[in-house]
Write an enzyme that holds these catalytic residues in place. Sequence first.
Site, PDB file in Angstrom:
ATOM      1  N   HIS A 247       0.993  -1.290  -0.129  1.00  0.00           N
ATOM      2  CA  HIS A 247      -0.062   0.151   0.033  1.00  0.00           C
ATOM      3  C   HIS A 247       0.710   1.361  -0.135  1.00  0.00           C
ATOM      4  O   HIS A 247       1.806   1.522   0.699  1.00  0.00           O
ATOM      5  CB  HIS A 247      -1.097   0.213   1.160  1.00  0.00           C
TER       6      HIS A 247
ATOM      7  N   GLU B  52      -4.822   1.824   2.713  1.00  0.00           N
ATOM      8  CA  GLU B  52      -4.869   0.733   3.690  1.00  0.00           C
ATOM      9  C   GLU B  52      -5.159   1.109   4.882  1.00  0.00           C
ATOM     10  O   GLU B  52      -5.965   0.313   5.649  1.00  0.00           O
ATOM     11  CB  GLU B  52      -3.659  -0.024   3.351  1.00  0.00           C
TER      12      GLU B  52
HETATM   13 ZN   LIG Z   1       0.767  -1.548   6.362  1.00  0.00          ZN
END
Ligand SMILES: [Zn+2]
Length: 466
Positions: A286, A332
């Site tokens: 991410h 995320e």
């Molecule tokens: Zn992470």
Amino acid sequence: MKISLLGFLFLSFSFFAKAHQQDSVVIKRLFDLSLTNGESYENLRVLCKTIGHRLSGSPQAAKAVVWGKKVMENAGFDKVYLQEVMVPHWVRGTKEAAALTLMNNPKTKDGMPVTQKMKISVLGGSVGTNGITTGEVIEVKDLAELDQLGEANIKGKIVFYNRPFDPTYIQTFKAYGHCVDQRVDGASKAAKYGAKGVIIRSMAHGHGDHPHTGSVRYTDSLPKIPAAAISTVSADLIADELAKGRKVFFSMEFDCQLLPDVLSYNVIGEMKGSVYPDQVISVGGHLDSWDIGEGAHDDGAGCVQSMEALRMLKVLGVKPRHTLRAVLFMNEENGLRGGKKYAELASASGEKHVAALESDRGGFVPRGFSIEGSAAQVKWLESLSPLLKSYDLHYFEEGGTGADISPLKKYFPDIVLFGFVPDSQRYFDHHHAETDVFENVNKRELELGAASMAALVYLIDYHLLK
Ligand SMILES: [Zn+2]
């Protein structure tokens, strides 16, 4: 022509031996390339040092999108593109102060209260204090304890969650998993009984003096109260005072706020499959990070490793059979919107997603991979042991893989998911903290990780999925 059973077995064996030999050559070349001419470390330096931390919706997150696209374009992937996703936009604000007042302090001549400043890190998503929030501190070790204490003991106070990491868990993610409910749900649970605010012992093993941030989740039906993390050193200090039967007061002031959602992007680079172009294997990390430190381990490392895995396969001239995708997921940390969007659009486009690998456990020395798949697929991963032993990869177990790739399961129930598993002992020293910076990532460990991931992607592409 008739072949005897023995002959058939011999032919099969020599075929597999040959394939195995070829695999070990490819894998060796991937590791050699990563360790001698790898680009993951330099890419991480640029991300951390020229852009820095990049919380969803921030100008740095927007810069990181441009950066990721450029890196993949330079790698010469067949196709590089952005995928739109609306993300939450929480800002920490300009004030973040706290102080601790110790009552009846024997260290002062007349036992008068002493006040000292205390470092805090407001939890992502928290409401501001709207002035100064002050209250007597009441310590709890878990959420259930609040039910026993009830409103009579909690109302008007600041609840201090102080359950520490259990050091006896060898895999530190387990210790995290057994503590993190305090940070995520602690505020609403305390608000239910009238608390004014909460402070949380940092999610970390060490005895450090920097707080670790992370997200807080409010229950809509309950009042939203301010929430902040304190360091493990501060937590122990407060706990010591309380254990001596002294009263402790805590005050905090911060002006963070949640702004309207912002348009952001997942960044995707693709190498077309030569045999199954409509079947996709994704590898990702991410791109967003918390807004302290530089998001080096979490998860700059996973981003550069994912792009590097594909780049190295390309440099070595490995022709992918399935379509390979490097995905830098957005958001995320405080929403998972990027992961959800990727899965949703994958399904809507009619693509078939057959496997995904995620790296989101730091850029530490590789140990192996976790898997979520069928019994046969788990067995297949275990069977790689002889091939990968010389790279010190030995952890091949069923278990959680990655947050960003998990939504794919909803749309592709047969997909097999993998998580890159590096050594976890030092991860929570830096997780969500100001020390998660480029300097704390070891070049060699990062490169070994990128090569391990490339090797697995190659083996999935050539052997697991036929
Ligand atoms: Zn992470």
